[in-house]
Every structure is written in structure tokens, then in C-alpha cells.
Design a protein around this motif. Structure first.
Motif, PDB file in Angstrom:
ATOM      1  N   LEU A  89       0.832  -1.209   0.000  1.00 54.59           N
ATOM      2  CA  LEU A  89       0.000   0.000   0.000  1.00 54.59           C
ATOM      3  C   LEU A  89       0.864   1.257   0.000  1.00 54.59           C
ATOM      4  CD1 LEU A  89      -2.759   1.417   0.213  1.00 54.59           C
ATOM      5  CD2 LEU A  89      -2.628   1.070   2.705  1.00 54.59           C
ATOM      6  N   ALA A  90       1.923   1.259   0.791  1.00 56.07           N
ATOM      7  CA  ALA A  90       2.816   2.421   0.844  1.00 56.07           C
ATOM      8  C   ALA A  90       3.451   2.674  -0.519  1.00 56.07           C
ATOM      9  CB  ALA A  90       3.891   2.212   1.905  1.00 56.07           C
ATOM     10  N   ASP A  91       3.921   1.612  -1.176  1.00 52.13           N
ATOM     11  CA  ASP A  91       4.522   1.777  -2.504  1.00 52.13           C
ATOM     12  C   ASP A  91       3.497   2.274  -3.515  1.00 52.13           C
ATOM     13  OD1 ASP A  91       7.187   1.151  -1.976  1.00 52.13           O
ATOM     14  OD2 ASP A  91       6.893  -0.989  -2.348  1.00 52.13           O
ATOM     15  N   VAL A  92       2.313   1.688  -3.484  1.00 52.62           N
ATOM     16  CA  VAL A  92       1.268   2.091  -4.441  1.00 52.62           C
ATOM     17  C   VAL A  92       0.879   3.543  -4.210  1.00 52.62           C
ATOM     18  CG1 VAL A  92      -1.166   1.701  -5.067  1.00 52.62           C
ATOM     19  CG2 VAL A  92       0.418  -0.234  -4.892  1.00 52.62           C
ATOM     20  N   TYR A  93       0.748   3.935  -2.966  1.00 53.79           N
ATOM     21  CA  TYR A  93       0.349   5.312  -2.689  1.00 53.79           C
ATOM     22  C   TYR A  93       1.429   6.300  -3.106  1.00 53.79           C
ATOM     23  CZ  TYR A  93      -2.923   8.599  -0.778  1.00 53.79           C
ATOM     24  OH  TYR A  93      -3.854   9.605  -0.666  1.00 53.79           O
ATOM     25  N   GLY A 123      -8.544  -8.140   9.286  1.00 51.99           N
ATOM     26  CA  GLY A 123      -8.584  -7.676  10.663  1.00 51.99           C
ATOM     27  C   GLY A 123      -7.546  -6.641  11.015  1.00 51.99           C
ATOM     28  N   GLY A 124      -6.872  -6.109  10.018  1.00 54.12           N
ATOM     29  CA  GLY A 124      -5.849  -5.104  10.272  1.00 54.12           C
ATOM     30  C   GLY A 124      -6.320  -3.710   9.944  1.00 54.12           C
ATOM     31  N   TYR A 125      -5.397  -2.786  10.087  1.00 52.57           N
ATOM     32  CA  TYR A 125      -5.664  -1.391   9.763  1.00 52.57           C
ATOM     33  C   TYR A 125      -4.626  -0.914   8.762  1.00 52.57           C
ATOM     34  CZ  TYR A 125      -9.050  -1.328  13.482  1.00 52.57           C
ATOM     35  OH  TYR A 125     -10.140  -1.601  14.256  1.00 52.57           O
ATOM     36  N   PRO A 126      -5.092  -0.329   7.654  1.00 52.69           N
ATOM     37  CA  PRO A 126      -4.147   0.158   6.639  1.00 52.69           C
ATOM     38  C   PRO A 126      -3.456   1.429   7.092  1.00 52.69           C
ATOM     39  CG  PRO A 126      -6.405   0.656   5.991  1.00 52.69           C
ATOM     40  CD  PRO A 126      -6.487  -0.148   7.266  1.00 52.69           C
ATOM     41  N   LEU A 127      -2.248   1.598   6.589  1.00 49.99           N
ATOM     42  CA  LEU A 127      -1.561   2.869   6.779  1.00 49.99           C
ATOM     43  C   LEU A 127      -2.459   3.975   6.241  1.00 49.99           C
ATOM     44  CD1 LEU A 127       1.982   1.935   5.417  1.00 49.99           C
ATOM     45  CD2 LEU A 127       1.340   2.232   7.811  1.00 49.99           C
ATOM     46  N   GLY A 128      -2.336   5.141   6.808  1.00 49.68           N
ATOM     47  CA  GLY A 128      -3.173   6.228   6.334  1.00 49.68           C
ATOM     48  C   GLY A 128      -2.544   7.599   6.497  1.00 49.68           C
ATOM     49  N   THR A 129      -1.229   7.625   6.737  1.00 51.41           N
ATOM     50  CA  THR A 129      -0.549   8.912   6.869  1.00 51.41           C
ATOM     51  C   THR A 129       0.637   8.957   5.910  1.00 51.41           C
ATOM     52  OG1 THR A 129       0.988   8.161   8.584  1.00 51.41           O
ATOM     53  CG2 THR A 129      -1.144   9.036   9.333  1.00 51.41           C
ATOM     54  N   VAL A 130       0.999  10.139   5.512  1.00 51.80           N
ATOM     55  CA  VAL A 130       2.160  10.312   4.647  1.00 51.80           C
ATOM     56  C   VAL A 130       3.405   9.791   5.360  1.00 51.80           C
ATOM     57  CG1 VAL A 130       3.612  12.001   3.460  1.00 51.80           C
ATOM     58  CG2 VAL A 130       1.118  12.240   3.398  1.00 51.80           C
ATOM     59  N   GLU A 131       3.521  10.064   6.644  1.00 52.23           N
ATOM     60  CA  GLU A 131       4.663   9.572   7.414  1.00 52.23           C
ATOM     61  C   GLU A 131       4.745   8.046   7.338  1.00 52.23           C
ATOM     62  OE1 GLU A 131       6.244   9.294  12.030  1.00 52.23           O
ATOM     63  OE2 GLU A 131       4.648  10.707  11.545  1.00 52.23           O
ATOM     64  N   GLY A 132       3.613   7.392   7.514  1.00 53.68           N
ATOM     65  CA  GLY A 132       3.583   5.936   7.434  1.00 53.68           C
ATOM     66  C   GLY A 132       3.941   5.434   6.048  1.00 53.68           C
ATOM     67  N   PHE A 133       3.393   6.067   5.022  1.00 47.19           N
ATOM     68  CA  PHE A 133       3.703   5.657   3.652  1.00 47.19           C
ATOM     69  C   PHE A 133       5.191   5.789   3.368  1.00 47.19           C
ATOM     70  CE2 PHE A 133      -0.858   7.001   2.524  1.00 47.19           C
ATOM     71  CZ  PHE A 133      -1.342   5.721   2.695  1.00 47.19           C
TER      72      PHE A 133
END
Length: 179
Positions: free
Chosen positions: A24-28, A75-85
Motif C-alpha cells: 500500500l505504501a509503494d502504491v500510494y 482484521g488489520g488497519y491500513p496505513l493512512g498517513t504520509v509519514e507511514g507511507f
């Protein structure tokens, strides 16, 4: 939260969620880069690239949503911040650097190829290590889409090189025998 009983241990699910968040981080990040190049491209191929990149960042946006929903289904939570990405991404930004159109295309197909290589590893881990064929299948679909996009972008750069060639024999040097 109620326990999730889908045939994966909590450790397997958490490991797969980690891989999905990395993807997800790479795609974003690739989505942001594609959109930036969409805004900044200039030159004779402006319209072609501007429209192509709009199609690509729209597809990447849908993929990001699909990845996030797969994470939630597990059951997880996706990254959702620029810092996380930025922390999780394996592709890199190019801040304060505005390349020409061909270099933009090259950077994007290089990033797609990098993500494809990562996905091959993630697919193998999901299948062989974590027993999650559902996620392996999901990631295989993404990988196939990114392989096609990388091919289209590579073809653009190769076509630009052929247009600059003065010898028609240059264009057949890399063709298979019998073509």
C-alpha cells in the motif's frame, strides 16, 4: 473485537497485513509521483502522457482502496498517513527534481518494475509461508496489472528512441528470429 476465524493464525494474518501495508505504501507513493508528473509534464508528448498518467493514477487510487480493504478484511488497519507511507515504502521520492518527460516515464516504469519484484516475493510468502492463497491471488492480479503498465511505459521510451534513430535496421536488432 471478535476473533477472526478464517483459517489463518493471528501471526499469519499480522504478517500478511504487514506485507499488504508495505505494498500500500509503494502504491500510494507511486500514485503521488504519477499525479505530480501528470501536472508537470511538458513537451510534444504532453497530451498523450497527461491523459495516460490520469488513467494510471486513477487505477492506482482504486488499487490502494482495494489493498486497504484487503487489510481490513484480514482484521488489520491500513496505513493512512504520509509519514507511514514514507516509512514503509521501498520506492523513493525525488523531491525538488523536475525531470524531462522521458525521464518521468523511465522513473515510473522503474518504480512499477520494483513493485512487481516486491509482489513476487510477497506472493511467495503469502502462499508458502503464511498459507494465505486469497491474498496471494489478490496480489497476483495487482502484479499482472503493474507488469502491463510497466510494459506500456517502457514501450513509450523505446518508441521515442526509435523515432530518433536514423537507421531502420536499428529497430529490428532486438526482434526474435523469424519475425
Amino acid at each position: 473485537m471478535r476473533p477472526i476465524n478464517i483459517g489463518l493464525t493471528e501471526e499469519q494474518r499480522c504478517s500478511v497485513i504487514e506485507l499488504l501495508n508495505r505494498n500500500l505504501a509503494d502504491v500510494y507513493l507511486l500514485l503521488v509521483k504519477t499525479r505530480k508528473y501528470h501536472w508537470d509534464v511538458v513537451g510534444p508528448q504532453f497530451r498523450t502522457l497527461h491523459e495516460l498518467w490520469q488513467e494510471q493514477y486513477e487505477a492506482l487510487s482504486l488499487h490502494a482502496d482495494d489493498i486497504a480493504e484487503r487489510i481490513r478484511a484480514l482484521g488489520g488497519y491500513p496505513l493512512g498517513t504520509v509519514e507511514g507511507f514514507l516509512r514503509y515504502a521501498s520506492i523513493k521520492e525525488h523531491p525538488n527534481d523536475l525531470p524531462n518527460a522521458n525521464e518521468m516515464v523511465t522513473r515510473l516504469y522503474t518504480d512499477y518494475e520494483h513493485i512487481v519484484r516486491n509482489l513476487r516475493d510477497y506472493i511467495a510468502q503469502c502462499s508458502e509461508r503464511y498459507n494465505d492463497e486469497g491474498t496471494a491471488d489478490f496480489l497476483t492480479g495487482l502484479m499482472e496489472s503493474y507488469e502491463e503498465t510497466a510494459w506500456m511505459l517502457r514501450s513509450f521510451v523505446e518508441g521515442e528512441a526509435l523515432q530518433g534513430s536514423t537507421s531502420s535496421s536499428d529497430s529490428v536488432n532486438n526482434m526474435p528470429a523469424g519475425v
